[in-house]
Write a protein that holds these residues in place. Structure first.
Motif, short mmCIF file in Angstrom:
data_model
loop_
_atom_site.label_atom_id
_atom_site.label_comp_id
_atom_site.label_asym_id
_atom_site.label_seq_id
_atom_site.Cartn_x
_atom_site.Cartn_y
_atom_site.Cartn_z
N LYS A 89 0.84 -1.20 0.00
CA LYS A 89 0.00 0.00 0.00
C LYS A 89 0.87 1.25 0.00
CE LYS A 89 -3.35 -2.86 2.29
NZ LYS A 89 -2.64 -3.84 3.13
N GLY A 90 0.23 2.40 0.14
CA GLY A 90 0.96 3.66 0.02
C GLY A 90 1.97 3.87 1.13
N PRO A 91 2.96 4.73 0.90
CA PRO A 91 4.03 4.92 1.87
C PRO A 91 3.54 5.43 3.23
CG PRO A 91 4.10 6.61 0.17
CD PRO A 91 3.11 5.59 -0.29
N ALA A 92 2.38 6.09 3.23
CA ALA A 92 1.91 6.66 4.50
C ALA A 92 1.50 5.58 5.49
CB ALA A 92 0.73 7.59 4.25
N VAL A 93 1.15 4.40 4.99
CA VAL A 93 0.72 3.36 5.93
C VAL A 93 1.74 2.23 6.06
CG1 VAL A 93 -1.74 3.85 5.83
CG2 VAL A 93 -0.75 2.30 4.15
N ARG A 450 -2.67 11.95 7.47
CA ARG A 450 -1.66 10.89 7.56
C ARG A 450 -0.78 10.80 6.32
NH1 ARG A 450 -5.51 5.73 7.40
NH2 ARG A 450 -6.31 6.02 5.31
N LEU A 451 -1.24 11.33 5.17
CA LEU A 451 -0.36 11.26 4.00
C LEU A 451 0.91 12.05 4.26
CD1 LEU A 451 -2.76 11.56 0.93
CD2 LEU A 451 -1.90 9.53 2.09
#
Lengths: 643, 477
Positions: A89-93, A450-451
């Protein structure tokens, strides 16, 4: 009466994850600090699960590290297995999680404390906090009524201090329950702290009762791993701390094991549910929904045919295995029967029973955003005592409270991290602003920005603050500035470097399954295409300089997610406007006409420091906020008229 | 949170400043930094080469409000426009006042246009609030302002109460519930990736979002209900010669309780006559055509008829039930295949010679997507069937309520803006899914859609998501 008086700047009550960070922060900032513990052999003890990090908690550890805390460094030295979660998933998570060797972790942290200048470890039970009334008008206007002057320990000795930080975890009047069997002890049979609660209540502090639980520990030899699926760590391992050399954390890892409950397990639980202290009404404390006991899972999710069970090592010093996912307070006989229905655990032998633990903790609405009790100057609190759960949440608060207690003593500005700057900010704000009715756990869904709050950029977000308070060295801070500069220059270069739609480039596009270029395109635009990343366009970027991974990682994220990140940035700007509207500490809400009664009561209870915080209090609606803003404005105008 | 943030917005706001009624003249007030630019974008001066930007403060000028869509310029109204330069205005910001001819239709169209160009619809009391915050009103007046703003609580309470009973809010709640479930699933999977797997989920979510967007678009059209209520339903009567169009007209006049104006003075010539039956207002198109020849199609030509039908909200299609369906009937049916249509089977009193019954309709309307066409059997010459027609119209436009609900038009426009905003956000989610962006990114847009919908029913996001995660998903080890 014993007549010994010891003096220090700061006293920390409790040497768990919050207490350790608090004590280290204060002593590192030059203040003489005493940390009290019920058992010096159990410093930074992990009474529940054997891991550090995980979704959103991994973010907290990175932030602690960015600010100059210790948790990340200690787990880097003592982990058994490491895994980056959510990499698809995306880097933020993305979130780092390590299995810890509990004993090694505790020993390593103890050693750090022991080697720290200005810091004294003292094994004793603090039974009373000591305070005096405040006469000073300025302080009284700020809302203070009393001032902390020290603590008294069980033996009667008084320790004087300018600040006290409560990090009592789950030890206040704790009791452990396994079915009908109730033990009046702290976790894992350690001594509880039975007197401090009364003293706190006498000081006007409102306490409540929370509960949490832990599963059984089993003899590793009695487990049949062939019926479980093996869970490996990542290679290469990424360290938690920004200061750990990645080379130092590449080592053989220990596996965990996955198995599942089944209908038979659930049947046994259902048949015996009346013997659960919670369902029988013996437990008065409120438990967390995040870490439900297995009986909770079965009752609340009757349609689930199975639940995951992770079997994890407690450390290398023991063969005990932690049965993650099956915490319980059912009686011993039911526990054994229930565990033995799980594939691989048919012949299991329980070393330590699962139990629920109840304890006294604070209603954190009584706290300033600095984690100081509102009306008692110098009394701070952190960790599970504040109604949170989890080692990482505790450590983050410990560090935060430690820094702020130090800043107060040193007469410097408090550290303040808002919701757009860090998970720590979200954690503290949620605790002091919202009415939590259960142990609070960090979650990425609680972070609205959170992003921006990624684990990969925690240093960029927070190191400067760590440097300003004095926990991050000049050298480390300069390293960060260099990194930021490198990122910016490389992003600019990629935006400016344009490749033409010539044959060489087109064949490169084709080779990588990307559509041909119609016009000249910047390398940054190429990175935005799903087929490409910073690494694989190297071939058509000959002028590239070799940069460290932590730089190129930021470059890629900055470019690729620019649109989304910009949008969050705009939301943050709106948010900041509200945060910057300060509410005077001595505001009298009865003077604000047109406020609804509920809003008036809630505002009076929480006494928010700014309009943003006021708007997040449950029961305060947008119209109340308008009223408040106009009132503040009229106040301001009134004052300027007088001048 | 959104509405809280409005307290600090220095964006440009607009609202109808005069009473919400069909008065002779109405004023729309625009205030904010971009008031001049935004208004200039919809204004054409009476004199050529003159723009609002060259307008001297505190003067009033004549001109037109136009909706320019590419090369297409549609004049909406003749107006007088005045400009008060900051700080010499009520709000101490740049203020433009547009004096229009009034009439809710025109005023709302101008308002919509301003919003399209970047204005935000003002919250109740917002002009006054700005006046105060900008120091226009002194402290002695502050108490009064406080009361106005304080009254918002009551206003919010009341409007949320009335919304609670409305069908829009019911639907919005259902949609939010569905979005929330999916948001919670994503969050659960992000939080506990070893337990909840998102494989294949984006495809499923696309489906959900398509359905939800469809529902929201439908809602947008019901948000127009207030408009249609007030301004009437643009209605065209179609049918072959002698099917009974003039009989319908006469029957409608016969049941008319009051004739409203014939809307002279507006710049549009489409609507010719307005008939009000109880609370339903029909704006009949091309009645003249019907009176003259009893054959719209013949008189104005098929192309023109097509245009008229295109502009209409409703087609009343009259068939003579005593003669067989022929190609011409099918052609007419084809013309209104995209429109809300009510079929009237006329002359049902001639019982012996009935040739068309309801069964024939699917064949007639084979091109239509929805086959749910109300059919009324009538004997228009005797005035029979009008009540049923009225009921059908109410069903189609007002969810069955002939009497209007107590709704404020301005609320509807706010709803519409929010609904459209949420549709846009959902489109961004779909685009994100198509681009293969990961869940945590398009959650931003999904959350935004959810928040906007929440503002319609006066609910803030708060801890919904966390609550939902815990109640629907078994979290944690």
């Amino acid at each position: 009466m014993l007549d010994i008086r010891e003096k220090s700047d700061v006293i920390v009550i409790g040497a768990g994850h919050a207490g350790c960070e608090a004590a280290l922060a204060c002593s590192r900032l030059g203040l003489s600090t005493v940390v009290f513990t019920m058992s010096a052999d159990n410093i930074a003890f992990m009474p529940c699960n054997p891991h550090i990090g995980g979704s959103s908690k991994g973010h907290l550890v990175r932030e602690i590290d960015a600010l100059g805390g210790e948790m990340g460094k200690v787990i880097d030295k003592t982990f058994l297995q490491s895994k980056m979660l959510n990499t698809s998933k995306g880097p933020a998570v993305h979130s780092l999680r390590c299995q810890a060797d509990k004993m090694e972790y505790s020993k390593a942290m103890r050693r750090v404390l022991e080697e720290q200048d200005n810091l004294t470890i003292k094994q004793a039970e603090v039974s009373e906090i000591l305070f005096e009334d405040i006469e000073d008008e300025t302080l009284r206007r700020e809302g203070y009524k009393r001032r902390i002057i020290g603590v008294k320990i069980f033996s009667g000795i008084i320790y004087e201090a300018k600040a006290v930080i409560l990090c009592t975890g789950t030890y206040l009047k704790s009791r452990c329950l396994t079915g009908e069997a109730i033990t009046y002890s702290g976790p894992n049979g350690l001594l509880p702290s039975n007197y401090l609660s009364e003293s706190l209540i006498k000081a006007g502090i409102e306490l409540r009762r929370f509960k949490t639980g832990t599963p059984a520990r089993m003899d590793g030899r009695s487990i049949d791993y062939s019926k479980m699926s093996e869970q490996f760590g990542d290679t290469p391992v990424i360290p938690f701390s920004f200061d750990t050399d990645p080379k130092d954390v590449q080592k053989p890892q220990v596996s965990c094991w996955l198995t599942y409950t089944n209908e038979k397990t659930h049947e046994i639980i259902r048949q015996n549910i009346d013997r659960s202290p919670i369902y029988a009404g013996i437990i008065e404390g409120v438990g967390p929904r995040y870490c439900p006991s297995i009986e909770d899972k079965v009752v609340k999710f009757p349609d689930h045919e199975r639940h995951q069970v992770f079997v994890e090592p407690e450390g290398t010093y023991t063969n005990e295995m932690y049965i993650d996912g099956m915490s319980s307070s059912l009686p011993e006989d039911v526990q054994l029967a229930m565990y033995r229905t799980v594939p691989g655990l048919e012949n299991c032998k329980i070393v330590k029973n699962a139990y629920a633990i109840e304890y006294d903790c604070l209603c954190p609405g009584q706290l300033h955003p600095t984690l100081e009790i509102k009306d008692i100057r110098g009394l701070f609190s952190a960790g599970q005592f504040n109604g949170s759960s989890g080692y990482e949440e505790a450590a983050a608060q410990g560090l935060y409270a430690g820094i702020n207690a130090s800043m107060q003593i040193l007469g410097k500005d408090y550290i303040y991290i808002d919701r757009s700057e860090g998970y720590i900010g979200v954690l503290v704000d949620d605790l002091v602003t919202k009415e939590n009715f259960e142990p609070y756990r960090m979650m990425t869904s609680r972070a609205e920005y959170r992003l921006l709050l990624r684990q990969d950029n925690a240093d960029i977000r927070l190191r400067k603050k760590g440097y300003e308070v004095g926990l991050i060295s000049e050298e480390k801070y300069k390293k960060l500035l260099l990194k930021e500069e490198q990122i910016q220059m490389e992003v600019d270069r990629l935006k400016k470097t344009v490749v033409g739609a010539n044959a060489r480039i087109q064949s490169f596009m084709e080779k990588n399954g990307s559509s041909p270029l119609k016009t000249a395109t910047s390398l940054a635009e190429l990175i935005c295409r799903p087929e490409f990343n910073y690494e694989n366009i190297k071939e058509i970027d000959p002028d590239r300089e070799e940069l460290p991974f932590d730089v190129t990682e930021q470059v890629e994220i900055t470019i690729r997610y620019e649109g989304y990140i910009d949008r969050q940035q705009r939301q943050v700007e709106q948010f900041k406007k509200l945060e910057s509207k300060l509410i005077p500490a001595d505001i009298d809400y009865d003077d604000v006409s047109s406020l609804r009664l509920e809003a008036r009561q809630k505002l009076e209870k929480f006494r928010p420091v700014n309009i943003g915080q006021a708007s997040r209090i449950g029961g305060v609606n947008p119209a109340d906020i308008s009223v408040l803003i106009i009132y503040l404005d009229s106040l301001r105008r009134g004052q300027s008229d007088e001048n | 949170m959104g509405s809280v943030l409005n307290n600090f917005k220095d964006d440009t706001i607009c609202a109808i400043a005069t009473a919400m009624s069909d008065a002779g003249i109405g004023i729309i007030r625009v205030s904010g930094k971009e008031a001049l630019q935004i208004c200039d974008g919809i204004y054409v001066s009476g004199k050529k080469e003159h723009t609002l930007l060259s307008h001297d403060p505190n003067t009033i000028r004549f001109g037109y409000i136009c909706d320019e869509d590419g090369d297409n310029r549609k004049i909406i109204d003749e107006v007088m426009i005045s400009y008060m330069k900051a700080p010499h205005s009520y709000t101490k910001e740049d203020v433009i006042e547009i004096n229009s001819h009034g009439g809710m239709l025109v005023m709302n169209e101008i308002l919509s246009l301003l919003i399209k160009k970047g204005c935000r619809l003002a919250e109740p009391g917002e002009f006054t609030k700005r006046a105060f915050l900008n120091g226009r009103i002194d402290l002695t007046k502050a108490e009064a302002v406080m009361d106005i703003i304080g009254a918002q609580n009551k206003f919010a309470l009341e409007s949320s109460r009335s919304q609670l009973q409305g069908s829009i809010s019911k639907e919005v709640k259902a949609i939010r519930k569905e979005l929330l479930y999916n948001m919670a699933f994503i969050e659960s999977a992000l939080d506990d990736p070893e337990n909840y797997d998102l494989t294949g989920f984006p495809e499923k979510l696309s489906g959900v979002i398509n359905t939800v967007s469809f529902k929201l678009r439908k809602l947008v059209s019901t948000a127009d209900e207030g408009k249609i209520r007030k301004e009437g339903i643009k209605t065209v009567i179609i049918g072959k010669p002698n099917a009974g169009k003039s009989s319908l007209l006469n029957a409608l006049y016969g049941s008319e309780r009051a004739i409203v104006t014939d809307i002279a003075g507006t710049t549009r010539d489409v609507i010719e006559e307005t008939i009000r039956i109880d609370d339903i207002v029909l704006n009949l198109v091309d009645t003249a055509g019907i009176r003259d020849t009893d054959n719209v199609i013949e008189k104005i030509g098929v192309d023109k008829a097509k245009d008229k039908i295109e502009e209409a909200d409703l087609c009343l299609y009259i068939l003579d039930s005593t003669s067989d369906i022929d190609d011409e009937d099918k052609a007419i049916a084809g013309l209104c295949s995209n429109k809300k249509t009510i079929v009237i089977l006329n002359k049902n009193d001639l019982t012996g010679s009935i040739k068309i019954t309801k069964d024939i309709l699917p064949m007639l309307f084979s091109e239509r997507e929805d086959d749910n066409i109300p059919v009324i059997t009538a004997s228009l010459l005797n005035g029979e069937g009008i009540d049923e027609l009225k009921k059908s119209i109410a069903d189609i436009f007002f969810n069955g309520d002939i009497a209007p609900r107590q709704e404020i038009y301005i609320t509807n426009l706010r709803h519409k803006t929010l609904l459209e905003g949420s549709i846009q956000s959902l489109e961004l989610v779909l685009r994100g899914i198509e681009d293969g962006v990961s869940e945590d990114f398009y959650m931003v847009d999904l959350t935004n859609a959810y928040t906007l919908l929440g503002e319609i029913i006066g609910e803030e996001v708060g801890d919904d998501l966390v609550e939902e995660i815990f109640s629907k998903f078994c979290m944690g080890k």
